[in-house]
Each structure stands twice: as structure tokens, then as C-alpha cells.
Design an enzyme around this catalytic site. Sequence first.
Site, PDB file in Angstrom:
ATOM      1  N   ASP A 174       2.095  -0.026  11.723  1.00 54.60           N
ATOM      2  CA  ASP A 174       2.070  -1.276  12.435  1.00 54.60           C
ATOM      3  C   ASP A 174       3.508  -2.302  12.158  1.00 54.60           C
ATOM      4  O   ASP A 174       3.419  -3.439  11.964  1.00 54.60           O
ATOM      5  CB  ASP A 174       1.239  -2.250  11.681  1.00 54.60           C
ATOM      6  CG  ASP A 174       1.162  -2.087  10.052  1.00 54.60           C
ATOM      7  OD1 ASP A 174       1.985  -1.589   9.515  1.00 54.60           O
ATOM      8  OD2 ASP A 174       0.476  -3.080   9.605  1.00 54.60           O
ATOM      9  N   GLY A 184       5.889  -2.061   3.744  1.00 51.26           N
ATOM     10  CA  GLY A 184       5.578  -2.708   5.021  1.00 51.26           C
ATOM     11  C   GLY A 184       5.991  -4.060   5.085  1.00 51.26           C
ATOM     12  O   GLY A 184       7.075  -4.759   4.351  1.00 51.26           O
ATOM     13  N   ASP A 185       5.333  -4.868   5.953  1.00 51.43           N
ATOM     14  CA  ASP A 185       5.573  -6.361   6.190  1.00 51.43           C
ATOM     15  C   ASP A 185       6.041  -7.304   5.101  1.00 51.43           C
ATOM     16  O   ASP A 185       6.889  -7.835   4.903  1.00 51.43           O
ATOM     17  CB  ASP A 185       4.627  -6.826   7.155  1.00 51.43           C
ATOM     18  CG  ASP A 185       4.797  -6.567   8.647  1.00 51.43           C
ATOM     19  OD1 ASP A 185       5.897  -6.050   8.940  1.00 51.43           O
ATOM     20  OD2 ASP A 185       3.970  -6.946   9.290  1.00 51.43           O
ATOM     21  N   GLY A 186       4.897  -6.958   4.074  1.00 47.75           N
ATOM     22  CA  GLY A 186       5.149  -8.252   2.815  1.00 47.75           C
ATOM     23  C   GLY A 186       6.269  -7.740   2.106  1.00 47.75           C
ATOM     24  O   GLY A 186       6.978  -8.691   1.710  1.00 47.75           O
ATOM     25  N   MET A 246      -8.683   3.649   8.880  1.00 51.30           N
ATOM     26  CA  MET A 246      -8.090   2.548   8.710  1.00 51.30           C
ATOM     27  C   MET A 246      -7.137   2.085   9.827  1.00 51.30           C
ATOM     28  O   MET A 246      -6.982   2.661  10.983  1.00 51.30           O
ATOM     29  CB  MET A 246      -7.031   2.810   7.512  1.00 51.30           C
ATOM     30  CG  MET A 246      -7.713   3.118   6.026  1.00 51.30           C
ATOM     31  SD  MET A 246      -6.578   3.148   4.650  1.00 51.30           S
ATOM     32  CE  MET A 246      -7.930   2.661   3.349  1.00 51.30           C
ATOM     33  N   ARG A 276      13.020  10.417  -3.418  1.00 56.07           N
ATOM     34  CA  ARG A 276      14.133  11.417  -3.456  1.00 56.07           C
ATOM     35  C   ARG A 276      15.297  11.419  -2.691  1.00 56.07           C
ATOM     36  O   ARG A 276      16.406  11.532  -3.245  1.00 56.07           O
ATOM     37  CB  ARG A 276      13.174  12.736  -3.215  1.00 56.07           C
ATOM     38  CG  ARG A 276      14.123  14.025  -3.339  1.00 56.07           C
ATOM     39  CD  ARG A 276      13.019  15.345  -3.140  1.00 56.07           C
ATOM     40  NE  ARG A 276      13.771  16.526  -2.904  1.00 56.07           N
ATOM     41  CZ  ARG A 276      14.421  17.014  -1.757  1.00 56.07           C
ATOM     42  NH1 ARG A 276      14.279  16.302  -0.755  1.00 56.07           N
ATOM     43  NH2 ARG A 276      14.805  18.227  -1.888  1.00 56.07           N
ATOM     44  N   ARG A 281       1.053  -5.449  -6.034  1.00 54.86           N
ATOM     45  CA  ARG A 281       1.297  -6.775  -5.485  1.00 54.86           C
ATOM     46  C   ARG A 281       1.737  -7.794  -6.379  1.00 54.86           C
ATOM     47  O   ARG A 281       1.165  -8.018  -7.415  1.00 54.86           O
ATOM     48  CB  ARG A 281       0.333  -7.201  -4.626  1.00 54.86           C
ATOM     49  CG  ARG A 281      -0.042  -6.177  -3.354  1.00 54.86           C
ATOM     50  CD  ARG A 281      -1.401  -6.639  -2.781  1.00 54.86           C
ATOM     51  NE  ARG A 281      -1.908  -5.176  -2.199  1.00 54.86           N
ATOM     52  CZ  ARG A 281      -1.668  -4.768  -1.027  1.00 54.86           C
ATOM     53  NH1 ARG A 281      -0.535  -5.430  -0.141  1.00 54.86           N
ATOM     54  NH2 ARG A 281      -2.061  -3.558  -0.674  1.00 54.86           N
ATOM     55  N   SER A 282       2.736  -8.804  -6.001  1.00 53.30           N
ATOM     56  CA  SER A 282       3.076  -9.669  -7.094  1.00 53.30           C
ATOM     57  C   SER A 282       3.103 -11.096  -6.430  1.00 53.30           C
ATOM     58  O   SER A 282       3.709 -11.383  -5.428  1.00 53.30           O
ATOM     59  CB  SER A 282       4.797  -9.312  -7.372  1.00 53.30           C
ATOM     60  OG  SER A 282       5.140 -10.348  -8.168  1.00 53.30           O
ATOM     61  N   GLY A 342       0.856  -1.026  -0.003  1.00 58.75           N
ATOM     62  CA  GLY A 342       0.042   0.059  -0.116  1.00 58.75           C
ATOM     63  C   GLY A 342       0.851   1.306   0.017  1.00 58.75           C
ATOM     64  O   GLY A 342       1.927   1.177   0.802  1.00 58.75           O
ATOM     65  N   THR A 351       3.962   2.982   5.297  1.00 56.67           N
ATOM     66  CA  THR A 351       2.839   2.636   5.471  1.00 56.67           C
ATOM     67  C   THR A 351       1.914   3.416   6.554  1.00 56.67           C
ATOM     68  O   THR A 351       2.488   4.000   7.461  1.00 56.67           O
ATOM     69  CB  THR A 351       2.488   1.065   5.911  1.00 56.67           C
ATOM     70  OG1 THR A 351       1.088   0.847   6.691  1.00 56.67           O
ATOM     71  CG2 THR A 351       3.591   0.922   7.269  1.00 56.67           C
ATOM     72  N   ILE A 352       0.713   3.880   5.893  1.00 59.15           N
ATOM     73  CA  ILE A 352       0.004   4.766   6.937  1.00 59.15           C
ATOM     74  C   ILE A 352      -0.211   4.126   8.380  1.00 59.15           C
ATOM     75  O   ILE A 352      -0.457   4.781   9.358  1.00 59.15           O
ATOM     76  CB  ILE A 352      -1.191   5.459   6.450  1.00 59.15           C
ATOM     77  CG1 ILE A 352      -2.233   4.349   6.237  1.00 59.15           C
ATOM     78  CG2 ILE A 352      -0.869   6.206   5.334  1.00 59.15           C
ATOM     79  CD1 ILE A 352      -3.456   4.812   5.867  1.00 59.15           C
ATOM     80  N   ASP A 353      -0.347   2.906   8.396  1.00 60.10           N
ATOM     81  CA  ASP A 353      -0.809   1.984   9.514  1.00 60.10           C
ATOM     82  C   ASP A 353       0.050   2.059  11.046  1.00 60.10           C
ATOM     83  O   ASP A 353      -0.433   1.884  11.888  1.00 60.10           O
ATOM     84  CB  ASP A 353      -1.195   0.579   9.235  1.00 60.10           C
ATOM     85  CG  ASP A 353      -2.058   0.476   8.396  1.00 60.10           C
ATOM     86  OD1 ASP A 353      -3.151   1.383   8.225  1.00 60.10           O
ATOM     87  OD2 ASP A 353      -2.318  -0.463   7.515  1.00 60.10           O
ATOM     88  N   ARG A 395      19.012  10.903  -4.140  1.00 58.03           N
ATOM     89  CA  ARG A 395      20.191  12.153  -3.928  1.00 58.03           C
ATOM     90  C   ARG A 395      21.154  11.712  -3.120  1.00 58.03           C
ATOM     91  O   ARG A 395      22.321  12.374  -3.235  1.00 58.03           O
ATOM     92  CB  ARG A 395      19.437  13.359  -3.385  1.00 58.03           C
ATOM     93  CG  ARG A 395      18.197  13.929  -4.346  1.00 58.03           C
ATOM     94  CD  ARG A 395      18.358  15.404  -4.376  1.00 58.03           C
ATOM     95  NE  ARG A 395      17.502  15.845  -5.648  1.00 58.03           N
ATOM     96  CZ  ARG A 395      16.738  17.015  -5.663  1.00 58.03           C
ATOM     97  NH1 ARG A 395      16.727  17.807  -4.577  1.00 58.03           N
ATOM     98  NH2 ARG A 395      16.125  17.455  -6.750  1.00 58.03           N
ATOM     99  N   ARG A 424      -6.629  -2.271   9.945  1.00 59.69           N
ATOM    100  CA  ARG A 424      -7.194  -3.555  10.193  1.00 59.69           C
ATOM    101  C   ARG A 424      -6.745  -4.691  11.385  1.00 59.69           C
ATOM    102  O   ARG A 424      -7.705  -5.053  12.014  1.00 59.69           O
ATOM    103  CB  ARG A 424      -6.918  -4.425   8.843  1.00 59.69           C
ATOM    104  CG  ARG A 424      -7.930  -5.409   8.675  1.00 59.69           C
ATOM    105  CD  ARG A 424      -7.990  -5.997   7.151  1.00 59.69           C
ATOM    106  NE  ARG A 424      -7.816  -4.909   5.857  1.00 59.69           N
ATOM    107  CZ  ARG A 424      -9.284  -4.668   5.545  1.00 59.69           C
ATOM    108  NH1 ARG A 424     -10.087  -5.137   5.955  1.00 59.69           N
ATOM    109  NH2 ARG A 424      -9.183  -3.683   4.519  1.00 59.69           N
ATOM    110  N   GLU A 454     -10.870  -0.299  11.412  1.00 67.71           N
ATOM    111  CA  GLU A 454     -11.596  -1.117  10.556  1.00 67.71           C
ATOM    112  C   GLU A 454     -11.725  -2.553  11.223  1.00 67.71           C
ATOM    113  O   GLU A 454     -12.721  -2.966  11.088  1.00 67.71           O
ATOM    114  CB  GLU A 454     -10.728  -1.345   9.548  1.00 67.71           C
ATOM    115  CG  GLU A 454     -10.835  -0.261   8.254  1.00 67.71           C
ATOM    116  CD  GLU A 454      -9.558  -0.604   7.244  1.00 67.71           C
ATOM    117  OE1 GLU A 454      -9.829  -0.909   6.136  1.00 67.71           O
ATOM    118  OE2 GLU A 454      -8.233  -0.735   7.795  1.00 67.71           O
TER     119      GLU A 454
END
Lengths: 328, 328, 328, 328
Positions: free
Chosen positions: C134, C106-108, C174, C25, C76-77, C15, C130-132, C29, C176, C227
Site C-alpha cells: 500500500d 511503511g507509511d508510519g 490481510m 543484509r 511502535r514508539s 509491521g 510491508t506485505i500490504d 554489505r 485493512r 479485512e
Amino acid sequence: MSKSIKKIGVMTSGGDSPGMNAAIRSVVRTCAYHNIECVGIYRGYEGMIEGDFKELNARSVKGIINKGGTVLKSARSNEFRTPEGRKSAHKKLTEANIDALVLIGGDGTFTGGLFFNKEFNFPVIGIPGTIDNDIYGTTHTLGFDTALNTVVECIDKIRDTASSHNRLFFVEVMGRDVGHIALNAGVGAGAEEILIPEEDLGLERLLESLRRSKQSGKSSSIVVVAEGDKIGKNVFELKDYVEANMTEYEVRVSVLGHMQRGGSPSCFDRVLASRMGVKAVESLLEGKTNYMVGLLNDEIALTPLEQAVKGKSKINKELLRVSDIMST
Amino acid sequence: MSKSIKKIGVMTSGGDSPGMNAAIRSVVRTCAYHNIECVGIYRGYEGMIEGDFKELNARSVKGIINKGGTVLKSARSNEFRTPEGRKSAHKKLTEANIDALVLIGGDGTFTGGLFFNKEFNFPVIGIPGTIDNDIYGTTHTLGFDTALNTVVECIDKIRDTASSHNRLFFVEVMGRDVGHIALNAGVGAGAEEILIPEEDLGLERLLESLRRSKQSGKSSSIVVVAEGDKIGKNVFELKDYVEANMTEYEVRVSVLGHMQRGGSPSCFDRVLASRMGVKAVESLLEGKTNYMVGLLNDEIALTPLEQAVKGKSKINKELLRVSDIMST
Amino acid sequence: MSKSIKKIGVMTSGGDSPGMNAAIRSVVRTCAYHNIECVGIYRGYEGMIEGDFKELNARSVKGIINKGGTVLKSARSNEFRTPEGRKSAHKKLTEANIDALVLIGGDGTFTGGLFFNKEFNFPVIGIPGTIDNDIYGTTHTLGFDTALNTVVECIDKIRDTASSHNRLFFVEVMGRDVGHIALNAGVGAGAEEILIPEEDLGLERLLESLRRSKQSGKSSSIVVVAEGDKIGKNVFELKDYVEANMTEYEVRVSVLGHMQRGGSPSCFDRVLASRMGVKAVESLLEGKTNYMVGLLNDEIALTPLEQAVKGKSKINKELLRVSDIMST
Amino acid sequence: MSKSIKKIGVMTSGGDSPGMNAAIRSVVRTCAYHNIECVGIYRGYEGMIEGDFKELNARSVKGIINKGGTVLKSARSNEFRTPEGRKSAHKKLTEANIDALVLIGGDGTFTGGLFFNKEFNFPVIGIPGTIDNDIYGTTHTLGFDTALNTVVECIDKIRDTASSHNRLFFVEVMGRDVGHIALNAGVGAGAEEILIPEEDLGLERLLESLRRSKQSGKSSSIVVVAEGDKIGKNVFELKDYVEANMTEYEVRVSVLGHMQRGGSPSCFDRVLASRMGVKAVESLLEGKTNYMVGLLNDEIALTPLEQAVKGKSKINKELLRVSDIMST
């Protein structure tokens, strides 16, 4: 217009304003919609003379509708003021097969366009882009609405500290010859007084008004001053004068400066820019030239470019009265 | 502390900063939570001397957590600097049955509190409220984070117009003795150079750096200058110097001024204020006095008020290096 | 690390969050500063497998420090989860002479990096974006601070209308598995209750708390819900439950959604991103690998990537108490 | 109007909107300017029936011009819909010596006013306050401009994340019967499609349009949907339909909700509110009644209240075309 238009050049010139990018996007996409080629001319007339061009397609302008400034950059060109400069510019346009121009800018930009059209019979349409709202033929120039929001947000912040300390603030806003920003943002920010170039309030009346404010129970005050106010003093001289004559207030000055020109455009400016860009391109395709696209009675309308340049935009006197009543 | 505390006075003093209202709210609600009475003291020490008090309950402070400024107003008091002034203040507090004080402000506020405690053995706890972040004993003062956001938003706007015109801007931000705002906001806004009071870059190195910027392909530049930078020139003199020595750039100046003190506090400042208010009141209730509540290693912690006043807050040297690398 | 690093790849994955561009950036740099080549890998591990690379120099990243999202895109892959997928990715990196990776996510993202390092002995450093918030090993992930400001600004607006109509609002934010956003933004927005996954308040206690609010004179209320709150009901079920059990309030729901991931980063996130990017690149150059760059006690510090992935970020229990006190 | 007006009541009713406070301030200060008394009626018609009144002077309304919501609160009243309810209300107004009313709200508010005037010959003037812009007799209702800015700012944030992940977002905005917000904010946010109640695009054409978007090289898309769009599906059903028929996109939904009603009003709304308040009071003083104050051709003008209620506000068809062209 005997020749049909196949390629349109778009350019920004003069002081930049929020909404210019939205207008560029609109011009480019309207060209794409009508299967017309579109060329971006960089750095205004200077770039035109140098042939600083780039083909733009619908995808080239993605993600710019909400950006301040102008992706085509802007510049002032002395060379374009000479017949030789304009000749060079015309040569570059011809070499690039550009048939017509959309000029986004203010008075100076349009004046250049008029010369250019006269000398080379080149189709031009103007879009008014300036935060000052000082163009005849439109109630709103691109960027004016955004600048007003920027100014009131700044003054809201200043008022937080003004009212915490019982201070008087002189806030200088842009507008060298016209008081549109000062007048509208002054009313919007709840200013106690608004000093604009169109009206000489007089230093004595200013003092009186501030004294009245104080007596009526106001503990802090904001005075909005246009750069070119008629009292004939700059904002620091005003401060000194008031401090010398009113000991009731601590006086502070804030000059908002160039941040007024930037920032993400308001929805109003984005919509206006989108509408103007469509009209500009379609007017050229209909064979029209030497017009400025404007907003009149909430409709997009054309005004002869010469009138736009020569006419005077007038401030709304009703607002002066509203301002007076609001400072009760 | 033999006597138990039944009524706490809360006061803001010195320059106001965003988050002061959130701190007042927190102090008031923590008192309510512990069934302690709370009194708002208006206009700082001046209002204390005049007995300008008002009982505050949990509902009195609703709707202020997101407001800039201070609902208790602020003022500077010369009278409080005299023993007589402080005696009058103490009398008023005693008459109002106020047992302890939470002082929200900066160095000057805390110095007053220390005197007061020494002379009357009156319990005081300080909360650091100033945008300058110049207080020892806390990594963040209330309002600092908000001011940084205000400054970077302004510079973002200025950059829109700077990059449209290939201009160099000197942007003056607050910080008379300390460069925290300049350094952090400078890095945050992507400034090419940052001039702070703690470091004398020298005019020659500034020119060099700007020339290097230009050569590396930058078409516009922002230099952030703290009010009290060490080069010893004000921002307008800097402009003149650079214009005289570099013709490549058009130079403009923007002085952000008092708007930096206002505005709705960031989430960070609101949370910090809420935490500090709880700690301040509960520390008083635990019999502590002469401490300042601060944020240290992300925890709310106490620092002796005397240290807070005498200590020096230091800028983060790492950030200077980061700034250098970022201007590559 | 026997081989010296000459070319670093930088990638965003998972995310997106505000500050990722500022981190890109900074990585680019810092590479330029150390005369190291830098390559942008587009669309995360998917683009790595496809060899979707682009050389980036110091100028490539201009004007992005203040932009939300990620210019390198994210994806995501599933293929990268297979050994074959990672083999293909490694081949592409080797062909492009990329010696080391900075992974922003993040974690993933970090788990992928650990596998990759283990299988190919490829140097990787992670930056938590990540905004979470976590992630273990940093008090702040990139984007967390910005998301908090976005949320409190939204709730400030909702409160305007809530208090005009004496309404109760459930606002879903948000998070989870973690309540960082709910807890901090809830305190920052002055929420009456905060429901987070880490704590089961229970429906009964929620009703009690709302009734107490009402009795204490509050005419409107905001409940912030993560959430993944533990009560085990989604926000619409909560509404129904409360409406069925409390007729005093009109209840409304607002799900803030994906706007929390976007927007111009706060100064805090920009500065943090700049610092983290420097540390990530310089750590690689010092031969370090399998670390995550984090903020610990206000200092940039390294945590082994494996710990970052396995560790648990914990909410600040003190804040839960502060929230309780504030709803007095 | 034989009897001269000495005391005016002002009230907000229906859904609140940004600018209502600025209008209240203007009404109160215009009364003060003309030495007329002014009374605030709390909670709309409900408060009128209960006699929930408060005298307001020029100072009572300080600091509210920039606040969202309404300090007079709002409510819906079933009792006022009965003759008995209105009789009670009239009695309360008479007892309080209120001679005339300024009603700030929408259709429902004005309908109540018309009944009231008919039954008691009581002078009323309406000010259109609603974010939906669905009132005949004004090009802009109070709050519409602010809501548009709120929506485009939210969508700008959503686009950051949409374009980082190549996603398609359905964004639902307010407007149950009218598409003004969707249409203007959709153009302003650069939406690929805009679904409004006034037009049934059809699901097939929506898919076609999205496919065309994808083919033309767009990697992400925003579709703005008015609450009451004609396709007859709610925004979550739309998502399911598109996901079932287009595998190219990951689809997400965002319902902006009530935050659209709040927030600090834009400069436009503050100025409009100030002008409308002056006109409303002065019209009453001139003996006019049963009119709505509106903005027509940029001038403040009166429309008979009955027309305002019965007339239909129409969307700007030109904007639909502009939107089509912009999604090229």
C-alpha cells in the site's frame, strides 16, 4: 557411575541431517531443566580435540528447532581415530569439567564414542542422526522423515514435466548401502520401479517392467534409484541401457543430491529429536552409558551402542511388495 | 480479419513450465465468457497434425490453476517443420472449424506459428511459456518466477548442509543460452559467485573470488552455474579445477535438473497466466494476429510475434553488480 | 550534504514483512563494499531513542537472506511522535556517530523519518517493507510477493477440502485499507469472488454471483475477503448472511491471520530487497535524502519520501475484470 | 465367507484428510493386481444410497497419490442412519454386483459400516482417514502426519512475526475431543504452552507459565490450543484473560482452521495409505470382515471394527512432559 554428572557435552558428527538442531536444543534444555550445565562441542571430534567448546543455556538454542543443518557444525576427524587424538580430546573435556557426552550422528560417530568410553570410562549416549535410516536400534533416524518429504516433493515436480512429455525419468536418491530412502520415497512418489542396494532386480526385469508399464497405458514413468543399487550401473549407464533397448521413451536423469540433507525438519523429526534429547540426558543422569536412544514400537528406548553399530538395519520387505502392486 | 472468430484452439508446445495450465484455463474461460467455443489441441503441433482435439468448456479446466505441467501435454514435432506437415495440420483445424490459435510456448512454438500464419493466413497469438525467461517482448515468461522459487528453496537446503560442513557447492541450474535463472536465483540464494553464459568470468577470477570469500571469514560457499556458462567447462570440470587449486574447501556438485520445470505455480505466475490468457483471446477477437502477449512495465502488452522470435532477451546488468556487492 | 557519510544506521519499523532481513543484509554489505560503517538500530524508533545499537559487518548478516521476520526487531514508539522523543533519538545517533539512516517499513516509518529529517536535517532514505503493498512509488513492497504465495498455498489447501465437501469458504486475508493481497491472491487461487475495500460489490450481487456459480456447475466456491472490505460486514457476518439466503451451500470461514506476515521470502522479494538495499546506501552516499527506493517499470527508482507517504497506491482495475472473466 | 469376492466398492466419508486419495489409489490398484473389479462410490453413504458409482481401473487413479482431498468426494448422510436408508443402499450395491466395501473415514463411517454388516452380512473393512488421529487401533490415522507438518509450517511463519514484535500468540488447531494435533505440533513448533482437551492446566497455571517464560528471557511466545481445550474458554476469551492479567505482552490470536485438512500428503501418509489399501483389499479377499486396518508397532495390523469405534485413542503423556522440559 560413582561420580555424579554436572556438565554434559553435546556434539554433532558425520553427515548432517534435519532434526540435529532440534536434538541439540532438547539436550540443552533438558540439562537446564535438571540444573546441569551444558557445553556445545563444535565440529565433531575435530573440535573436541581442539577444545572448540561453548557453554549453552536454554536461551542459546532458541529459534533453532526448525532449522536444517547443525549449529554445532560437523566434521570428520582422522586424528580422533588414533589413540593420541582421543587422549587429547579427553584432556580437553577434563579441563572443561565435562562429565559425559551426548553424541548425535551415525555409525562412525558411535564407533568413536565406544572407543572413547572404553579407553577413558567416559559416559556416552548416542542419538541417531542421519537421513539414511541405516542404524540398528531405531525405526527412524533423525532426518529420515524430512528427507523422504524432500524427495517426494522433488519427484512430484519431476512428474509434472515427465507426464507433460511422456518421458521416463531415472531419479537418483541418497542411500549408498541401504535403500530406505529409495523404497519409501519411491512408494510415496508413485514410482513405477525402485532400485535398491538390497535387491538385484536385473536389467532384463527392469526393461520388462517398463514395457509392461507402457502397455498398461502409462505415458510417463519414474524409476527411483538408490545411489548404491545392486544392478551395478550408475544412473547414467542405466539411462543409456534403457534408451538403447526401448525407443518408446525419451529418458532423462535427475540426481537429487545434497539438498536431501537440508531443509527445515518435519514435525515428526522435531518431535522425535525432542524426545530423544530428553531421554539421552536423563539416561546419563541415571548413570547409564554406551547406549543409543532410538524409536522402537513408537516408544523411546535404549539399545546398547555396540549393537547399534554392529547391527544391520533392514528394509521393510512388505514395502517392496506394496510397490509392485502399486505399479499395476 | 474479415471472418469473425467462433472457435479458438489452444495448445502448449516445447518445454513445459508452471503456469501453462493457468494460461489454458484463462484462455478457455475467456472464450466461455465471450461465448466463443474453445478446443484443446493435445501434444502440440504433433497433436495438431493428428487432430488430437477436445472441446473444452469453463468446467473442463477447473482445479488446474495450481497444477504444474500442462494438461494438454507437449511434444516436439519434426513433421510440422515440413510444408506437408503444416498442410495436414491446417486441414485438421479446418475440419474442426477452428478459426484461430493461442500458442503457449517458446521460440520454437512461435516460429511454427509464424510459418503457419504466413502459409494459411491463420490467426495466431502467442503466450510465452518457458522457465528460461529468454523471450523478447516480456519481462517475465510463464514459469520463470516459479522456477526461481524452486531453485532458491533447493539452494537453501544445500546451504544448510554446506555450512554445517564448510563446503563449497557448485549448483547447476537451467539456462542453456541465458543466465536469467542463474542470476536471479543466485542473488536470491545469496550465492558467492554466479556463472552465466552472457559473461566470461574466467577461471582465475573465480579462484580469486573464492579465496577472497574464504579470507573474509566465510566458511562455506555456493556458486550458481547456468548450464551454458561461458567458462566453457561443465560443472564437474569446474569442481575438479577448483579442488586442484584450492585445498581449503571440500567441493561438491549439485545439478538441479528437471524439477525446475515442475511444481505448483507461484501466485505471480498464476496471475500473469490469467491476464495473458484474457489478452490473447480478446486480441484474436479484435482481429489481431501474429502477436505475442507479454508483460512490459507491469502492463499486459502485445509485441509482434516476429520481433519476439528474433529479439534477444537481455539479462539485467544491475543484478550482476548487486551480486558482486552482496558477496562482500 | 556538506558532510560526507561515514556511518549509516539501518532500522526496521512497523509491521514486519518477509524480505526485511534480506534488505538489512543488503544495506550492511553495501556499506562494507563502500568501506562505510554500519550500525543496526534495534526495535525501530523505540530502540533509536534508547540507543539500542549494534555494529554490523558483512559477516554479521550471513544466513539471514532467507529468514522471515526481522533480526533488528520492530516496535511502535509513541515517544518518537513527540519532539522530545525525536530529540533523544537524535542525541543517541549523534553520540554513536551515525550520519544517515536507512528506514525499512511503511507509511508510519517514513512519516517519522520525514519529521526527523526536517527537525535535524538528518539524511534518510526509505525502503518500503510491508506485505500490504500500500505504498505509492513502488509497484511492489517487500514481502508482498511472499504473502501472495503464502495465501494461495493456504487457499489451495482449503480448496482441497472445500471441493471434497461441496462447501463455500470465505477466506479473510490481510489488507485493512487496500485490496492488493485479496485481489492478486484471489485471482491466483481461482476465487469465485473477491471482496476488497476499494469496491462495494453489494451483498445482493454477491448472492447472485454465488448462485450463478452454482448453476454453472461449480460444486464448491472460495470467496476471498480483504479485512477491510466495503460491504461493511466482517467475514462471520457475511457467512451468516449467505447461509440465511442460500441453503445450497455449507458455508465455512477461514481467517488466515498473521502467518501472512512470516515465512521465508520468495526469490522475488530477496532480489528486490538486495537491489533496494544497494540503491538506498548508494543514494545516501551520493548525498540524496528524503527519498524512498521503489520498483517502477522493473527498475529501481527514487520517489520523494513525502510523495510516498501522501500518494495512494492503486489497485489494478484490469485484475478485477480478469477475476470476473475467470469466474465464468 | 462362502461367496468369493469379485467386485469391491471403495468410499470416503466424513471429514476428508490428506492421504485419502493415496488410499483410494491403493485399493483400486490392489484390486487390479488381483483381477478384482473395483467401483468408486461417490459422496459417501449419500452416494451409496443414490447409486452414484463409477468403475475404476488402475489408470483411473493415476496422478492422485499426491493430491489432498478425495476424488470420491465426501458427505454426511442422515438417511443412512435409518434402516430404510441402509436398505436402499444395500439394494444399489447388489444391483451393481458389489460384494464388499472398503470404507475410508472415521468413527461415524465405521459405525455405519458395522450397522450395514450386521443387517446385510455385507463384508466391510475400514481404513482410518482423519487428521485428528482419534481412532483406536492405529498409532497414525491417514492425514495426521500431513496436518502436523501444515501446522508447524504455519506456526513457524507466525513465530517470525511474533519474535519480531515480542508478541504472544494463541494458535488454535483442530482437535475437538483430542489433543493429538495440538500436542505433537506444539512440541514440533516449540510452543511455550500447549492446551489440550485431555488436561485442564487451569488459567492460573497458564499465567504463571507465561510469566516464567518472560522472566527466563523469552521475548515472544506461542501457545497452541486445541479447539476443545479443557480450560473451557475459547481462544479469544483466553486472549482477553491474558491481556487483562499480563501487560507485558501484546497478545494475538490465530485460528488455523480448515487448511489443516488439505494439502499434498506427506511421504509418511502416502506410504501408510498405500500399505493400508493393500491390506484392506487382501483382507477382504481372505474372507475377513468387520476389521479396521491400522498401524501398530510399525506393522500393518487388523483391529475389530467394533473395538476401533468403541476404543479410546490416548495421547502420549511422555510428550506432555517433553513439552514441559522444552519450555525451560
